[in-house]
Design a protein around this motif. Structure first.
Motif, PDB file in Angstrom:
ATOM      1  N   GLU A 313      34.007 -28.299 -20.451  1.00 18.91           N
ATOM      2  CA  GLU A 313      32.973 -28.445 -21.474  1.00 18.91           C
ATOM      3  C   GLU A 313      31.997 -27.275 -21.470  1.00 18.91           C
ATOM      4  O   GLU A 313      31.649 -26.724 -22.521  1.00 18.91           O
ATOM      5  CB  GLU A 313      32.220 -29.766 -21.258  1.00 18.91           C
ATOM      6  N   LYS A 314      31.586 -26.865 -20.283  1.00 20.90           N
ATOM      7  CA  LYS A 314      30.594 -25.788 -20.190  1.00 20.90           C
ATOM      8  C   LYS A 314      31.155 -24.482 -20.735  1.00 20.90           C
ATOM      9  O   LYS A 314      30.485 -23.760 -21.479  1.00 20.90           O
ATOM     10  CB  LYS A 314      30.149 -25.608 -18.744  1.00 20.90           C
ATOM     11  N   HIS A 317      31.468 -24.687 -24.638  1.00 23.14           N
ATOM     12  CA  HIS A 317      30.190 -24.689 -25.344  1.00 23.14           C
ATOM     13  C   HIS A 317      29.473 -23.347 -25.246  1.00 23.14           C
ATOM     14  O   HIS A 317      28.831 -22.908 -26.213  1.00 23.14           O
ATOM     15  CB  HIS A 317      29.301 -25.817 -24.824  1.00 23.14           C
ATOM     16  N   GLU A 321      28.554 -21.022 -28.411  1.00 25.95           N
ATOM     17  CA  GLU A 321      27.174 -20.573 -28.599  1.00 25.95           C
ATOM     18  C   GLU A 321      27.122 -19.066 -28.856  1.00 25.95           C
ATOM     19  O   GLU A 321      26.307 -18.593 -29.659  1.00 25.95           O
ATOM     20  CB  GLU A 321      26.347 -20.925 -27.359  1.00 25.95           C
ATOM     21  N   TYR A 513      22.252 -33.699 -36.163  1.00 24.91           N
ATOM     22  CA  TYR A 513      23.207 -33.334 -35.127  1.00 24.91           C
ATOM     23  C   TYR A 513      22.489 -32.544 -34.039  1.00 24.91           C
ATOM     24  O   TYR A 513      21.693 -31.651 -34.337  1.00 24.91           O
ATOM     25  CB  TYR A 513      24.333 -32.465 -35.703  1.00 24.91           C
ATOM     26  N   SER A 514      22.782 -32.841 -32.792  1.00 23.67           N
ATOM     27  CA  SER A 514      22.298 -31.987 -31.710  1.00 23.67           C
ATOM     28  C   SER A 514      23.162 -30.734 -31.693  1.00 23.67           C
ATOM     29  O   SER A 514      24.285 -30.713 -32.217  1.00 23.67           O
ATOM     30  CB  SER A 514      22.409 -32.711 -30.371  1.00 23.67           C
ATOM     31  N   MET A 515      22.672 -29.676 -31.082  1.00 24.35           N
ATOM     32  CA  MET A 515      23.464 -28.456 -31.008  1.00 24.35           C
ATOM     33  C   MET A 515      24.746 -28.683 -30.206  1.00 24.35           C
ATOM     34  O   MET A 515      25.799 -28.113 -30.515  1.00 24.35           O
ATOM     35  CB  MET A 515      22.643 -27.326 -30.402  1.00 24.35           C
ATOM     36  N   LYS A 516      24.668 -29.540 -29.188  1.00 24.06           N
ATOM     37  CA  LYS A 516      25.876 -29.860 -28.442  1.00 24.06           C
ATOM     38  C   LYS A 516      26.888 -30.554 -29.346  1.00 24.06           C
ATOM     39  O   LYS A 516      28.090 -30.263 -29.310  1.00 24.06           O
ATOM     40  CB  LYS A 516      25.535 -30.750 -27.248  1.00 24.06           C
ATOM     41  N   GLN A 517      26.402 -31.460 -30.170  1.00 21.84           N
ATOM     42  CA  GLN A 517      27.276 -32.176 -31.096  1.00 21.84           C
ATOM     43  C   GLN A 517      27.874 -31.218 -32.123  1.00 21.84           C
ATOM     44  O   GLN A 517      29.044 -31.343 -32.501  1.00 21.84           O
ATOM     45  CB  GLN A 517      26.484 -33.281 -31.792  1.00 21.84           C
ATOM     46  N   ARG A 519      28.542 -28.028 -31.691  1.00 17.26           N
ATOM     47  CA  ARG A 519      29.606 -27.250 -31.043  1.00 17.26           C
ATOM     48  C   ARG A 519      30.834 -28.113 -30.768  1.00 17.26           C
ATOM     49  O   ARG A 519      31.970 -27.678 -30.956  1.00 17.26           O
ATOM     50  CB  ARG A 519      29.074 -26.622 -29.751  1.00 17.26           C
ATOM     51  N   GLU A 520      30.605 -29.335 -30.327  1.00 19.73           N
ATOM     52  CA  GLU A 520      31.727 -30.220 -30.008  1.00 19.73           C
ATOM     53  C   GLU A 520      32.508 -30.601 -31.263  1.00 19.73           C
ATOM     54  O   GLU A 520      33.694 -30.932 -31.178  1.00 19.73           O
ATOM     55  CB  GLU A 520      31.222 -31.468 -29.287  1.00 19.73           C
ATOM     56  N   GLN A 554      20.932 -35.835 -31.839  1.00 24.58           N
ATOM     57  CA  GLN A 554      22.207 -36.459 -32.175  1.00 24.58           C
ATOM     58  C   GLN A 554      21.980 -37.830 -32.773  1.00 24.58           C
ATOM     59  O   GLN A 554      21.283 -38.667 -32.217  1.00 24.58           O
ATOM     60  CB  GLN A 554      23.086 -36.576 -30.931  1.00 24.58           C
TER      61      GLN A 554
END
Length: 730
Positions: A313-314, A317, A321, A513-517, A519-520, A554
């Motif tokens: 995951e890291k 992401h 980014e 949406y969160s930035m993690k969301q 990207r995912e 999110q």
């Protein structure tokens, strides 16, 4: 070959029978309806009985620049401004000075109020660049003069301009661009190659600081220029998840969506590693090297698409980014260059959200920082391929109706991109030819665009060629100019959309949406298209409008809806019927505009003011008031009745997914045969129904109208036409 036992006369008769059957299968439709010649006349703009130019406020920009306010386009006085636009592509952008005013008048007559100039920088047609020169760093003065003149003619009639800066530039040997012959349109290199970034700025400065002698202003100071677009359908995030950053291309003059060359891939990897060194701590970098299984003295490789699912995951992401930051930096520096250094006063678009088979949210985090957010979508864009037997380039389309697939419609796909607080435009859309259900496209999109309160729609494209080459034939997939079905639907839909006959949705469904969301979302499966938002019901955009509220948190909960038929807008004006038998239908019911679109014959739907009886299996019927009165009180109505369009002699393959012969001029139409009954019409004493030709003029005698107690009935289909003027005397 025929058997030798068959005599020549018998074989000739059999062959004639087969040819007749083939012709019937390609041109006959329900009942006895046959394709009939009907051509649009763009040169004769005099005395047309239908002229929608009264919707335009001429000259364009007379009171100042269109601006963005409270999430919408507005005029200088703060009043709402909507774009009903069209693209001009390649050579079509440079009509002669004899043709330019005629073309401009034609567009105004159909209610078009903005032209998007596309491929001004092309290598495959006339462009701004000097032919035969070894670089693309100087403009052809004659071509620039023709563009200037056309822009001025458009402005005079109330038609604004949208200037595209980088679309189809093929670099030449003296441009100083490495591997120039292998780059095609050089997409994505602008995000990380500083020399190409310099060339983009140079081009922008040359064009936008150019003085137009006919408008008497530089383009950067020209209020008739509503929008400037930086790049077209260009995202390095998309290139990453589409495996176009691998460095595998070794072919000269590759296609639009080619991979980059090995040298650029190496430069990008070096830039990525430098970014990692800057962005991560020493401990984080060591951990990252471990995840990538590389040694301390080795470059960390970038991920390929087939590695996404299994990547840590890291690692995934952080690389996502990196690409998102490249996009943000490019758009930011170009925006500042145009606004702060050049002083451009027009609104700026970054690029469009255009790939709906994958997530567009990473790109939108950057483009939403511009003045206007934009989207592109096509209903069943042709898939191009080569015939293995002949080597001939051909195409394939599903050739199915959108009314049967509402959750994947252009409406739903486009609706994912709108962002709260930003104007939203659709700068490319179409039902590409030869789709047999294309009559559905423009009316449905206009109605739902008004419902979603979007700020502009540009159909793609009016033409690719110079007007001197325009013929009454569909030359390729996207030209709208010769299509009698699309052109008359443009006119009737201009009224519906620009006047705001369809009310905006009563409720907005926000999404965040969160930035993690974000990207995912790149790794979400294809089945989540087009929204890539688990838990979001795709029928919601047909019930309410929706906007992205932000990219800072999110959201996981969205309204639950029941499966119903029809899906009804929260205003009650739009209904999408989802027939289990594959006979979908859309209805529009407002006071000033009403429509029945789809499998009309199998869906006996009567609206407040119209009811339709049709022999055609599939068609579109749209009625609107020309005088802005409710249909019930109007004295002048436009009735557009359309089904299929084609070229004379056009031949489908066996499964009707491609053409074996594009045919020849003239264009032909499938007339809509039947009747339209006007109901609840007040005090109609006398009604005249005038069939119109391709120039909007009277075609023969008026149609005999049957008067009813509360309205009248108009038989349609003879003569063969796509539009009628209805005059009512009270």
């Amino acid at each position: 070959m025929p058997s030798r036992k068959i005599s020549t006369p018998l074989w000739d008769a059999l062959r004639l029978c087969i040819l007749t059957l083939l012709l019937f299968s390609n041109y006959a439709v329900a009942g006895n309806i046959q394709m009939k010649p009907f051509t649009m006349d763009w040169r004769d703009n005099t005395d047309s009985l239908v002229n929608i130019s009264f919707l335009l406020d001429a000259p364009a920009g007379k009171d100042g620049f269109i601006r963005a306010e409270a999430g919408h386009l507005v005029k200088p006085d703060g009043g709402r401004f909507r774009i009903w636009g069209i693209n001009f592509t390649g050579s079509a952008c440079f009509p002669s000075k004899d043709d330019a005013p005629v073309v401009a008048e034609h567009l105004a007559r159909f209610g078009i109020n903005c032209v998007r100039f596309h491929f001004l920088d092309s290598n495959w047609s006339d462009s701004l660049f000097i032919k035969g020169r070894d670089d693309t760093r100087a403009f052809d003065s004659r071509q620039l003069d023709l563009l200037d003149y056309f822009v001025a003619e458009l402005k005079e009639r109330g038609i604004y301009t949208n200037i595209n800066l980088n679309v189809g530039r093929n670099y030449r040997k003296d441009d100083g661009v490495r591997d120039y012959e292998y780059l095609g349109l050089a997409k994505v290199l602008n995000y990380f190659d500083e020399h190409i970034q310099m060339l983009h700025k140079e081009y922008a400065e040359q064009l936008l600081t150019h003085y137009n002698p006919y408008t008497k202003s530089e383009y950067r100071n020209e209020p008739a220029v509503a929008i400037v677009e930086l790049v077209n359908e260009n995202s390095i995030v998309e290139a990453w998840f589409s495996d176009r950053l691998l460095g595998t291309n070794t072919s000269k003059n590759p296609g639009t969506w080619a991979d980059i060359t090995a040298w650029y891939a190496e430069q990008l990897t070096k830039k990525y590693n430098a970014w990692l060194q800057k962005s991560l701590s020493k401990a984080e970098l060591e951990e990252f090297r471990s995840l990538a299984t590389v040694k301390a003295d080795e470059l960390i490789p970038r991920l390929m698409r087939n590695q996404f699912a299994d990547a840590a995951e890291k690692r995934f992401h952080i690389e996502a980014e990196f690409y998102m930051e490249l996009e943000q930096h490019y758009f930011g520096q170009m925006y500042r260059f145009l606004k702060d250094e050049l002083g451009v006063k027009s609104l700026i678009v970054g690029t469009s959200d255009h790939n709906h088979s994958r997530s567009g949210y990473p790109l939108l985090t950057s483009t939403a920082r511009m003045d206007v957010v934009d989207g592109h979508v096509y209903w069943q864009h042709p898939h191009y391929l080569r015939d293995p037997k002949t080597g001939r380039r051909t195409f394939s389309i599903p050739n199915t109706p959108m009314v049967n697939d509402p959750l994947n419609s252009t409406v739903v796909q486009l609706s994912r991109s709108a962002v709260a607080g930003k104007p939203y435009t659709v700068s490319e859309t179409n039902h590409p030819f030869p789709n047999e259900y294309a009559c559905e496209g423009i009316g449905i999109l206009a109605a739902y665009s008004a419902f979603h309160d979007w700020d502009g729609v540009f159909l793609y494209t009016f033409e690719h060629k110079d007007p001197k080459e325009w013929t009454p034939k569909m030359p390729r997939h996207f030209e709208i100019r010769p299509d009698p079905v699309k052109m008359t639907n443009i006119a009737v839909s201009a009224l519906m959309y620009l006047r705001g006959d369809v009310r905006p949705a009563l409720e907005t469904i926000p999404r965040s949406y969160s930035m993690k969301q974000v990207r995912e979302s790149i790794r979400l499966p294809y089945a989540e298209r087009p929204y890539f938002t688990p838990g979001f019901d795709l029928s919601l955009p047909l019930r309410h409008t929706t906007r992205i509220a932000g990219f800072d948190e999110q959201q996981t909960q969205y309204p639950k809806v029941t499966v119903d038929d029809p899906v009804v807008s929260d205003t009650g004006e739009l209904c999408w019927y989802r027939s289990e038998k594959g006979k979908g239908l859309v209805t529009v019911e407002t006071e000033e505009s009403q429509a029945i679109i789809g499998f009309v014959k199998d869906n006996n739907k009567a609206l407040k003011n119209i009811a339709v009886t049709a022999e055609n299996e599939f068609c579109s019927i749209i009625v609107t008031a020309l005088d802005a009165e409710p249909i019930a009180r109007s004295e002048s109505l436009l009735l557009v009745a359309t089904a299929r369009s084609a070229n004379q002699g056009m031949t489908w393959n066996q499964d009707r997914t491609s053409l074996t012969d594009w045919g020849s001029a003239p264009t032909v139409i499938e007339p809509v045969n039947g009747s339209v009954t006007f109901r609840n019409i007040r005090k109609a004493k006398n009604v005249e129904a005038v069939p119109l030709d391709g120039a909007g003029k009277r075609m023969g005698q008026s149609i005999q109208v049957k008067m009813l107690d509360d309205g009248f009935e108009i038989p349609i289909g003879e003569p063969a036409t796509t539009w009628y003027l209805v005059r009512i005397r009270r």
